[in-house]
Design an enzyme around this catalytic site. Structure first.
Site, PDB file in Angstrom:
ATOM      1  N   HIS A 170       0.855  -1.195   0.000  1.00 52.15           N
ATOM      2  CA  HIS A 170       0.000   0.000   0.000  1.00 52.15           C
ATOM      3  C   HIS A 170       0.889   1.242   0.000  1.00 52.15           C
ATOM      4  O   HIS A 170       1.859   1.302   0.754  1.00 52.15           O
ATOM      5  CB  HIS A 170      -0.885  -0.007   1.245  1.00 52.15           C
TER       6      HIS A 170
ATOM      7  N   ARG B 231      -6.094  10.056  -0.708  1.00 51.76           N
ATOM      8  CA  ARG B 231      -5.805  10.465  -2.084  1.00 51.76           C
ATOM      9  C   ARG B 231      -7.089  10.552  -2.902  1.00 51.76           C
ATOM     10  O   ARG B 231      -7.239  11.420  -3.745  1.00 51.76           O
ATOM     11  CB  ARG B 231      -4.817   9.487  -2.725  1.00 51.76           C
TER      12      ARG B 231
END
Lengths: 261, 678
Positions: free
Chosen positions: B257, B273
């Site tokens: 990740h 994000r």
């Protein structure tokens, strides 16, 4: 490494001095192993060196790996979200995984949560307690429509209401509120703030079929809302900062008015 | 000899296991769940950002449907996924969200009217439709064409686990907390349950079941730096592997990740994000658009993680005493948004980093996050080689994610697989020929074997330190079997891991307590984890191409001609120090979406010889149909693969069904229902 047995003493009342990296910290851990009838409860001191960003998760793991493999405690997510690692830290219930040792040292006293069944040392059986509470309070959503068509567009909900329900759904069942509760010390069947908060959460949810009269059956007694003495330590120690004070007050008012009916 | 009989034995109490058990129970089959921890403490809880389902309620999700979700997922997988399974998944995901809504999940909802969102670093005003007001909202996530990720602030997994855990209690399903399955009981062809250790008393019990399901999640703890909880050690994978009969698929496919907080590795959600957060380097420069002009920060996780490491290797990282890292900047989202929709992120930054993410940037670096590999099953969730053994969720490889999973697809998979596999398990239990008929001698053999293994560690004279072996394994995996892989490193890793397996034969423990004994647990789990670590490392060494999260610097191209296939791992004998590998080809001629460019990441790859012909066939078929359902059916019919109770189309604002109560006619869907418990 020194491992001395010292008598149980009161947690320090002064706020701890911040600890610097490299400094020696001392963890005074309340040891007790019910599986070994010969063992006595005692405080054991472990010394270790403060490292940057050290949490009680890191410190206790290091002790178990390097010094005492028999030390018992519970961690799962180590990120403050699963509620496994609640313990009494310097006299106050809290989540060990997100407690930085530099903020509570250099002398830290650790004890298991009271009220819950002790497994050993810092490990208590909160899961068993929570399941029993959930069963007793029927702490699940009672669907209004017994049958919902999942191919169809979902039922609407006001965004603000969804947000409010989530605020109460954030409870991680860590047990801190129960451990800090005066009533829970005296009444073994008291459902605690965690239970009352669950009821408050379903009360708020229009998808739940139950009415106040149903909730009154579940919490309208001294093991429920009327057992609360409003000491509200639950509110002070909740790691998720749930608004327990106002929730309990509101629920009490509703249940009192049910009682008069 | 203590034996407990049940119909369904579910090993693992996270979302997948709970949902499997609920499905079986509702069909009238008794189910018992084994769980290392109270189920609401499972790692499912850590899914913060959301669950993908193509509801298409928000304006940025308009036009979304199963077809778009299908293509995103297959591209994300770098064509490693089983496309039938992806189709089954995308069609069931909206139903799963709606079921969870019926069970009480407080999904974040659409507010009609204007709102300001951050897209590509800019404030943009978007207008939500009045007809969407109050429906389940979606946010943006990596690797998706539409905003598809349904969420509950940033506590999605938590809220789902509350609702599904509550439902299991409502259904009176027993969960045996603090128990661990040590071995599957089987006769070489049929699985009969498991030998189970009580983690408090240390006592062993045999659980004999018609159907056994592995729902134990991932194996992140094979690595030193991981976002996974400490219980994610892959033990479900390992006990399946140790049968020598069940097969693991694609173990080399490991996801990293992009935003583990540095250095602890705790996850901050992709929602950061998705909601507009940016990645920045040591100079404060936003570097992702330089590498990925199309999707920038929101390319798939494998691509973003590699770009981050590439950028750090160029010397552009931020130096710290723990090594280099990068920044995640969410300050531009504003305090109100962060404290409301990204509150767990706020808390994690506050408690673990001592920073305020509304004002400060967050130190991040990629960390191990997800195990795409798992117990190989067919589309029903059953092992093709060991009858009566099922798997679902992260522990399974049925195979929905191929070589890279999209954000928001895992927590969706847990409940979707639970719904589908749970129904198939119920079908299996319905059949009288599947009744348990097992010689007690077999059960006794398995119990005695496991007890002997434990006694060997507890009472033996071994001197190897289990913790030290385990830490060394984790270091090897992080250093040599990580984001960038090379043949020489992988060879060294395989070599050293084999030596560790040999050393692990003589592990000893200082604490001889039979009950709670973490050292003993570390010892027996480490032995099993080493087999998994070797499955990952050896599979990675043999796969001489790059695909999804598996990236070989010495073989940087995806090679469909030679490697459009799934790795199958078995562990033939207890004396082996290497797994046995075999391969299973993916059939290009059946693919609805033949291999191509993903829309982000590397553009060069070697085609499969059949790709061009299949692509022409697909294009011609698409020409023929204007109706998307007919078109899809002509390309790759899959409806018959779904259990009847979860079939049917999904209604959307832009794809309305006829009014309720109208007479059923052509195009009227079958219906799937959420039921209140009896």
């Amino acid at each position: 490494m020194t491992q001395t047995t010292i008598p149980i003493k009161k947690a320090p009342s002064e706020p701890p001095q911040p600890v610097t990296t490299g400094q020696t910290i001392r963890l005074h851990v309340l040891r007790c192993n019910p599986a070994d009838p010969a063992s006595d409860a005692h405080l054991q001191t472990f010394e270790l060196e403060q490292t940057d960003g050290m949490t009680l998760f890191i410190a206790l793991s290091e002790i178990r790996e390097k010094h005492d493999p028999s030390l018992q405690f519970d961690f799962v997510c180590r990120a403050g979200i699963c509620g496994s690692c609640a313990m009494v830290i310097n006299g106050r219930p809290g989540l060990a995984c997100r407690t930085l040792t530099k903020n509570v040292g250099p002398d830290v006293t650790l004890a298991p949560l009271p009220v819950f069944e002790l497994i050993g040392d810092l490990s208590v059986n909160t899961g068993k307690w929570m399941r029993a509470m959930s069963e007793r309070l029927e702490a699940w959503l009672h669907m209004k429509q017994p049958k919902v068509d999942l191919t169809r567009i979902e039922e609407r909900m006001e965004p603000e209401l969804a947000q409010k329900i989530y605020e109460q759904d954030r409870c991680i069942e860590c047990g801190c509120c129960v451990a800090a509760c005066g009533t829970a010390q005296m009444r073994k069947d008291f459902v605690g703030a965690v239970g009352l908060n669950r009821i408050g959460r379903f009360r708020l949810d229009p998808r739940d079929a139950r009415a106040d009269s149903d909730y009154y059956e579940l919490v309208g007694d001294d093991d429920g809302i009327f057992g609360c003495m409003s000491l509200l330590a639950c509110h002070d120690v909740c790691p998720k900062e749930l608004p327990l004070e106002s929730q309990i007050a509101f629920l009490r008012r509703r249940m009192v008015s049910m009682g008069f009916k | 000899m203590k034996i407990v009989y049940t119909e369904v034995l579910v090993i693992g109490g996270g979302l997948a296991g709970l949902r499997v058990a609920i499905a079986a129970k509702r069909r009238g089959h008794e189910a018992i769940i084994l769980s290392l921890v109270p189920p609401k403490r499972s790692h499912s809880k850590a899914a913060q950002g959301g669950m993908q389902a193509s509801l298409g309620n928000v304006i940025k999700g308009q036009g979304d449907n199963e077809d778009v979700h299908f293509e995103d997922t297959v591209r994300g997988s770098d064509w490693g996924a089983d496309q039938d399974v992806v189709r089954m998944f995308v069609n069931t995901a909206p139903k799963a969200v709606r079921e969870l809504a019926a069970w009480g999940v407080p999904w974040s909802r659409v507010q009609q009217g204007d709102r300001v969102v951050v897209i590509n670093g800019q404030n943009v005003t978007i207008t939500e439709r009045a007809e969407a007001h109050g429906l389940v909202a979606q946010r943006d996530f990596g690797g998706t064409k539409k905003w598809r990720t349904c969420y509950v602030a940033d506590g999605t997994g938590h809220a789902m686990l509350q609702a599904v855990g509550d439902r299991a209690i409502a259904e009176s399903i027993p969960v045996l907390e603090r128990t661990e399955a040590l071995a599957l009981i089987h006769d070489g062809g049929r699985c009969h349950g498991a030998v189970v250790r009580d983690l408090i008393t240390g006592a062993l019990t045999a659980y004999v079941a018609k159907a056994t399901a592995i729902t134990t999640g991932g194996a992140g703890r094979l690595y030193r730096v991981t976002t996974n909880a400490v219980i994610c050690e892959g033990i479900g994978h390992a006990i399946a592997l140790e049968t020598g009969v069940a097969v693991l698929g694609n173990m080399e496919a490991v996801q990293f990740h992009p935003t583990g907080i540095f250095p602890a590795g705790i996850l901050v959600t992709e929602g950061c994000r998705g909601d507009g957060g940016l990645l920045k380097d040591g100079d404060g420069h936003r570097f992702m658009p330089d590498y990925e002009p199309e999707k920038k920060e929101l390319a798939s996780r494998d691509v973003v993680s590699r770009r981050m490491e590439e950028h750090i290797a160029k010397g552009k990282g931020v130096k710290s005493k723990y090594g280099d890292h990068l920044w995640l900047d969410i300050t531009l989202l504003g305090e109100q948004h962060i404290k409301r929709n990204l509150r767990e992120v706020f808390e994690i930054c506050h408690y673990f980093l001592g920073v305020d993410p509304t004002k400060d940037m967050i130190a991040v670096r990629p960390a191990q996050h997800y195990t795409m590999g798992g117990v190989r099953t067919n589309h029903t969730g059953e092992s093709p080689t060991l009858e009566g053994l099922f798997a679902a969720g992260e522990a399974a490889c049925w195979d929905m994610h191929g070589f890279n999973r999209l954000g928001g697809n895992s927590v969706a998979e847990t409940v979707v697989a639970g719904m589908i596999v749970g129904e198939y398990i119920a079908d299996f239990c319905d059949k009288s020929e599947n009744d348990a008929s097992i010689p007690t001698g077999l059960v006794r053999d398995f119990l005695q074997r496991e007890q002997a293994k434990l006694d060997g560690i507890l009472l033996g004279s071994g001197s190897e330190d289990p913790s030290a072996i385990r830490v060394r394994m984790q270091e090897i995996m992080t250093a040599k079997v990580g984001i960038f892989r090379r043949g020489t490193d992988l060879e060294a890793a395989v070599d050293e891991l084999q030596k560790l397996i040999v050393r692990s034969q003589s592990m000893g423990v200082r604490s001889r307590a039979p009950g709670v004994n973490q050292e003993l647990v570390t010892a027996y789990r480490t032995k099993r984890m080493l087999k998994l670590a070797l499955s990952v490392a050896y599979g990675a060494l043999m796969r001489t191409e790059s695909r999804g999260a598996h990236f070989r610097q010495d073989h940087p191209r995806r090679n469909d001609a030679d490697w459009l296939k799934r790795t199958l791992v078995t562990w033939k004998s207890e004396s082996d120090t290497l797994p046995t590998l075999a391969y299973e080809s993916l059939d290009v001629k059946r693919m609805e979406l033949p291999p191509g460019w993903r829309g982000y990441g590397a553009k060069d790859y070697t085609d499969h010889p059949e790709t061009a012909a299949r692509q022409a066939e697909v294009d011609a078929t698409k020409e023929k149909y204007s109706d998307r359902f007919e078109r899809q059916h002509a390309l790759m019919p899959y409806d018959h693969l779904l259990p009847k109770p979860v079939r049917g189309r999904n209604e959307r604002i832009d794809e309305r069904f006829p009014e309720r109560g109208s007479s059923p006619g052509e195009g009227t869907p079958e219906s799937t229902f959420a039921w209140e418990s009896e």
